[in-house]
Each structure stands twice: as structure tokens, then as C-alpha cells.
Design a protein around this motif. Structure first.
Motif, PDB file in Angstrom:
ATOM      1  N   ARG A   1      32.607 -33.092 -39.940  1.00  0.00           N
ATOM      2  CA  ARG A   1      31.516 -32.222 -39.941  1.00  0.00           C
ATOM      3  C   ARG A   1      32.501 -31.312 -40.980  1.00  0.00           C
ATOM      4  O   ARG A   1      31.748 -30.461 -41.870  1.00  0.00           O
ATOM      5  CB  ARG A   1      31.482 -31.019 -38.665  1.00  0.00           C
ATOM      6  CG  ARG A   1      30.067 -31.888 -37.658  1.00  0.00           C
ATOM      7  CD  ARG A   1      29.304 -31.962 -36.713  1.00  0.00           C
ATOM      8  NE  ARG A   1      28.721 -30.710 -36.741  1.00  0.00           N
ATOM      9  CZ  ARG A   1      28.067 -30.647 -36.519  1.00  0.00           C
ATOM     10  NH1 ARG A   1      26.799 -31.577 -36.630  1.00  0.00           N
ATOM     11  NH2 ARG A   1      27.067 -29.668 -37.326  1.00  0.00           N
ATOM     12  N   ALA A   2      33.156 -30.399 -40.287  1.00  0.00           N
ATOM     13  CA  ALA A   2      33.945 -29.679 -41.281  1.00  0.00           C
ATOM     14  C   ALA A   2      33.926 -29.484 -42.062  1.00  0.00           C
ATOM     15  O   ALA A   2      34.333 -29.059 -43.482  1.00  0.00           O
ATOM     16  CB  ALA A   2      35.268 -29.210 -40.226  1.00  0.00           C
ATOM     17  N   ARG A   3      34.602 -31.268 -42.624  1.00  0.00           N
ATOM     18  CA  ARG A   3      34.979 -31.725 -44.438  1.00  0.00           C
ATOM     19  C   ARG A   3      34.024 -31.993 -44.183  1.00  0.00           C
ATOM     20  O   ARG A   3      33.744 -31.328 -46.454  1.00  0.00           O
ATOM     21  CB  ARG A   3      35.360 -33.253 -43.552  1.00  0.00           C
ATOM     22  CG  ARG A   3      37.154 -33.184 -43.719  1.00  0.00           C
ATOM     23  CD  ARG A   3      37.604 -34.662 -44.406  1.00  0.00           C
ATOM     24  NE  ARG A   3      37.094 -35.442 -42.859  1.00  0.00           N
ATOM     25  CZ  ARG A   3      36.625 -35.672 -42.490  1.00  0.00           C
ATOM     26  NH1 ARG A   3      37.778 -35.710 -41.688  1.00  0.00           N
ATOM     27  NH2 ARG A   3      36.168 -36.874 -41.730  1.00  0.00           N
ATOM     28  N   SER A   4      32.390 -31.519 -44.208  1.00  0.00           N
ATOM     29  CA  SER A   4      31.198 -31.970 -44.868  1.00  0.00           C
ATOM     30  C   SER A   4      30.255 -30.485 -44.633  1.00  0.00           C
ATOM     31  O   SER A   4      29.304 -30.775 -45.176  1.00  0.00           O
ATOM     32  CB  SER A   4      30.755 -32.692 -44.143  1.00  0.00           C
ATOM     33  OG  SER A   4      31.701 -34.378 -44.648  1.00  0.00           O
ATOM     34  N   GLY A   5      31.028 -29.618 -44.430  1.00  0.00           N
ATOM     35  CA  GLY A   5      30.052 -28.112 -44.570  1.00  0.00           C
ATOM     36  C   GLY A   5      29.344 -28.160 -43.618  1.00  0.00           C
ATOM     37  O   GLY A   5      28.866 -27.028 -44.154  1.00  0.00           O
ATOM     38  N   HIS A   6      29.127 -28.261 -42.213  1.00  0.00           N
ATOM     39  CA  HIS A   6      28.947 -28.447 -40.532  1.00  0.00           C
ATOM     40  C   HIS A   6      29.919 -27.742 -39.443  1.00  0.00           C
ATOM     41  O   HIS A   6      30.140 -27.837 -39.890  1.00  0.00           O
ATOM     42  CB  HIS A   6      28.750 -29.869 -40.930  1.00  0.00           C
ATOM     43  CG  HIS A   6      27.595 -30.270 -41.378  1.00  0.00           C
ATOM     44  ND1 HIS A   6      25.712 -29.890 -41.995  1.00  0.00           N
ATOM     45  CD2 HIS A   6      27.284 -31.841 -42.204  1.00  0.00           C
ATOM     46  CE1 HIS A   6      25.747 -31.212 -42.666  1.00  0.00           C
ATOM     47  NE2 HIS A   6      26.374 -32.109 -42.441  1.00  0.00           N
ATOM     48  N   ALA A   7      28.564 -27.127 -39.620  1.00  0.00           N
ATOM     49  CA  ALA A   7      29.487 -25.627 -38.432  1.00  0.00           C
ATOM     50  C   ALA A   7      30.334 -26.812 -37.256  1.00  0.00           C
ATOM     51  O   ALA A   7      29.273 -27.594 -36.672  1.00  0.00           O
ATOM     52  CB  ALA A   7      28.561 -25.025 -37.664  1.00  0.00           C
TER      53      ALA A   7
ATOM     54  N   THR B   1      20.548 -28.286 -41.121  1.00  0.00           N
ATOM     55  CA  THR B   1      20.476 -26.659 -40.581  1.00  0.00           C
ATOM     56  C   THR B   1      20.839 -26.487 -38.897  1.00  0.00           C
ATOM     57  O   THR B   1      20.585 -27.292 -37.964  1.00  0.00           O
ATOM     58  CB  THR B   1      19.923 -26.088 -40.664  1.00  0.00           C
ATOM     59  OG1 THR B   1      18.391 -26.136 -42.432  1.00  0.00           O
ATOM     60  CG2 THR B   1      19.825 -24.853 -40.207  1.00  0.00           C
ATOM     61  N   ASP B   2      22.252 -25.663 -38.998  1.00  0.00           N
ATOM     62  CA  ASP B   2      23.840 -25.425 -38.255  1.00  0.00           C
ATOM     63  C   ASP B   2      22.189 -24.451 -37.305  1.00  0.00           C
ATOM     64  O   ASP B   2      22.700 -23.436 -37.498  1.00  0.00           O
ATOM     65  CB  ASP B   2      24.692 -25.978 -38.527  1.00  0.00           C
ATOM     66  CG  ASP B   2      25.371 -26.922 -38.530  1.00  0.00           C
ATOM     67  OD1 ASP B   2      25.574 -27.779 -38.533  1.00  0.00           O
ATOM     68  OD2 ASP B   2      26.438 -26.426 -39.757  1.00  0.00           O
TER      69      ASP B   2
ATOM     70  N   GLU C   1      29.365 -36.575 -40.874  1.00  0.00           N
ATOM     71  CA  GLU C   1      29.790 -36.076 -42.261  1.00  0.00           C
ATOM     72  C   GLU C   1      27.968 -35.732 -42.811  1.00  0.00           C
ATOM     73  O   GLU C   1      28.268 -34.851 -43.273  1.00  0.00           O
ATOM     74  CB  GLU C   1      29.826 -37.237 -43.066  1.00  0.00           C
ATOM     75  CG  GLU C   1      31.477 -37.597 -42.712  1.00  0.00           C
ATOM     76  CD  GLU C   1      31.667 -38.971 -43.879  1.00  0.00           C
ATOM     77  OE1 GLU C   1      32.807 -39.144 -44.206  1.00  0.00           O
ATOM     78  OE2 GLU C   1      30.539 -40.060 -43.991  1.00  0.00           O
TER      79      GLU C   1
ATOM     80  N   GLY D   1      26.086 -34.417 -40.264  1.00  0.00           N
ATOM     81  CA  GLY D   1      26.118 -33.237 -39.280  1.00  0.00           C
ATOM     82  C   GLY D   1      24.866 -33.214 -37.809  1.00  0.00           C
ATOM     83  O   GLY D   1      23.689 -32.474 -37.280  1.00  0.00           O
TER      84      GLY D   1
END
Length: 365
Positions: free
Chosen positions: A231-237, A2-3, A203, A205
Motif C-alpha cells: 500500500r505504501a509503495r503504491s501511494g495508499h495510506a 480513496t483512503d 497495490e 488500495g
């Protein structure tokens, strides 16, 4: 992962921490953990982000630190707000249940202030403590820390070690206790080199703990870019990931005084690293080690540490932040006498305040 921003570092300001890693308590047995506890009190009172304590085994270099959770528990009892982090837990040496249980206890003692960096280990001799395969230690690190985090969230989780999950056999589902205060365990991946590890941490997070060892700030800047892209590619801010830089630090009132204070401890520190290669057929003799250490001292003092006064160290902080570092973790226990280290802490505090004035919210940068 969780970010959720760390409340001690949210807001975009550069953060400073104190880091313990290498000291040899044999030289001052009567002092016990006085330096760690007094430094923790200072960090707590002065608004530092965290205290980091390591895991080391079977070596006089780092001898005080076989179990970071035990030391972290002690720190929790003398502090109120500073973060308490493992830098690092050598994850393949432990069953995930033990990691989850021990750090949940410290999370309760500290009322929700813990975080851990996961390291894969480097010494084959340490691995008789574990059923982990030394050759798979990096994979084991990611597999086991995933299990730790699942246990932290509440499980139930299959608590067989990752290698035992292949093949036949019933699942062994368990929930660990005590339950921690934090719903998620703040987690860093420790790495000093390979771009691959940075990317994988992104990746997954996780945050990253690194150091200026056999690398440059240009290298670090490239790693940070790759990390945030992963991070961005894997959906993490991307910007929610924390990059923490461990860096040897000693500051004082004058450059001349600091250099005289740190010269011999830092040379001996470097010699210790050279000695770790003493089994190699081309390893230098004692005189050669000293000569190499003296040569390396100049580069290390100038380029790989925070040494000098708060004023001379501030440009180094500028360069670290420009490379993408979020948190500067000042390693203070590399052989300088305890009282000198404690007397130098206010100067690190001055550097922190100057960095906040220059780079913090509302600075105009």
C-alpha cells in the motif's frame, strides 16, 4: 481507491462483526433466514461493525446463500447502522454491471452501509454460469472489480466484459442506476493463502478478507506486513487498509458446555471439507474421514477458532490484533442449532467489550 475511513471502524479500535458462510438449512427449513436476521438485529443494537453474507452454489454446504445481495437487502430492512457486506461476491461469475446495480440498490436500502469482498471462486463447476475463463479467475476478479468500482463512481464505462475489450469493436459506454449513496464502494479482496494476492490487494488500495485456513498467525502477520508495505509503495495510506479475519466462533458460560455444544457440528463441518476431496484416488473412506475429522477437531478448537468463554477467548483476540488484524469477523453458522447460536451472541458481545477496554482508544496500550 480513496483512503476514506469507514465510519463504523474509524478510531483505531478493534472491531467485531458476525459472519455467515456454511450452514445447511435443510436441517431446519421452517426457520428460513431467522438466524441471519436475528443476528443482524443483535449486531445492530450492540454496536458490532458489520454482518457478512456469502455467495455459494450447487452444494448443500452453504446452500442458503446463492445471492448475497438479496439477503443483504433483507438485512437492510431490519437494521439501522450495522455495515452490510458480501463475504464474498464471486466476481468472475457475474457481469460487472449486475454487481454494480444490485449493490447500489442495497446501498440505497441501507442508506449507505454496504461493502463487498471480491472472491475469485474455487469450484470449476460454478463457472458454467459465466463467460469467464476459470484459469484466469484471479485476473478476472481484479479486472471486473475495477469495472464495478468505476461504474459505482458514475461512469460512463465500457461495459463489455474484460475479455471482450481486446481486439476490434466499438466501446459500449454505459452508466448504471440507481446511483449509490456512497461515492466509493468499500472493497475487500478475499484470500486465504498466497502472499501475491495480499500484495496485489495492497497495490490496488483494497482491504483484505482472510481466514485461518491452512495457515498460521505467523503467516498472517507476514502477509499483513507485505500488504501494508505494498500500500505504501503504491501511494495508499498503509494503516487505512482493513484486514478482516473470518474465524469460527462460539462462546458460552463455561468451557465444558461450549466444547460439548460445538463438538459434533464442528466435526461434521470438517468432514464436509474432507468429503470435497472424495474424488481423489487417495481419499479416505467414511471411517477414515471421521477419524481425520476428530483429529482435526482438537487442533481447530484450540488454535483456529474463538471457542470457550469470553475470558478464555480474549488471549486469542490479543494474538489476532498483534498479527495486524483490524476486524474479527465471527463465523457463527457452522452447524450449531440456531437457538444455541443466538443464546451465545451476548457472550461474543462480552468479548467485544473486553477487547475494546483492553485495546481501544485510551486503553494505554
Amino acid at each position: 481507491m480513496t483512503d476514506r475511513p469507514d465510519p463504523r471502524t474509524a478510531g483505531g479500535e478493534p472491531s467485531f462483526s458476525l459472519f455467515f458462510f456454511s450452514d445447511d438449512r435443510e436441517r431446519s427449513k421452517e426457520a428460513g433466514y431467522h438466524l441471519v436476521l436475528e443476528a443482524a438485529k443483535f449486531a445492530d443494537a450492540e454496536g458490532f461493525d458489520s454482518i457478512w453474507v456469502p455467495e455459494r452454489h450447487f452444494n448443500k454446504f452453504g446452500a442458503p446463500y446463492p445471492n448475497p445481495a438479496v439477503l443483504a437487502a433483507g438485512i437492510a430492512t431490519v437494521t439501522e447502522r450495522v455495515g452490510i457486506r458480501a463475504g464474498s461476491v464471486v466476481v468472475p461469475l457475474h457481469h460487472p454491471v449486475r454487481i454494480a446495480e444490485e449493490w447500489a440498490m442495497v446501498d440505497n436500502l441501507s442508506r449507505g452501509r454496504v461493502g463487498i469482498a471480491a472472491a475469485s471462486g474455487w469450484s470449476p463447476g460454478d463457472f458454467f454460469l459465466s463467460d469467464a475463463d476459470y484459469g484466469r479467475r484471479r485476473e478476472e476478479t481484479f479486472e471486473r472489480i475495477d469495472t464495478v468500482r468505476a461504474l459505482w463512481r458514475g461512469g460512463p464505462v465500457d461495459v463489455r466484459t474484460p475479455g471482450a475489450r481486446e481486439g476490434a469493436g466499438e466501446q459500449l459506454l454505459r452508466t448504471t442506476y440507481p446511483r449509490p449513496v456512497q461515492p466509493e464502494l468499500p472493497t475487500w479482496i478475499a484470500t486465504v493463502g498466497t502472499r501475491e494476492t495480499w500484495v496485489r490487494a495492497g497495490e490496488c488500495g483494497y482491504h483484505v478478507l482472510t481466514a485461518l485456513v491452512a495457515t498460521t498467525l505467523d503467516d498472517i502477520a507476514g502477509h499483513v506486513r507485505a500488504y501494508r508495505e505494498a500500500r505504501a509503495r503504491s501511494g495508499h495510506a498503509p494503516e487505512a487498509g482493513r484486514v478482516t479475519m473470518m474465524i469460527h466462533t462460539f462462546l458460552g458460560p463455561s468451557e465444558t458446555e461450549v466444547r460439548a455444544t460445538v463438538h459434533e457440528p464442528l466435526v461434521q463441518y470438517i468432514e464436509t471439507h474432507i468429503s470435497q476431496a472424495s474424488g481423489h484416488p487417495n481419499a479416505p473412506d467414511a471411517a477414515g474421514k471421521r477419524s481425520l475429522a476428530e483429529f482435526a477437531f482438537e487442533r481447530y478448537y484450540t488454535h483456529n477458532g474463538l471457542f470457550g468463554t469470553p475470558e478464555t477467548a480474549l488471549p486469542v483476540v490479543d494474538r489476532l490484533l498483534a498479527a495486524g488484524v483490524d476486524e474479527i469477523a465471527c463465523l457463527i453458522d457452522f452447524g450449531v442449532e440456531d437457538e444455541a447460536v443466538l443464546q451465545g451472541l451476548p457472550y461474543i458481545g462480552m468479548l467485544r467489550k473486553s477487547a475494546l477496554e483492553r485495546h481501544g482508544e485510551g486503553s494505554g496500550d
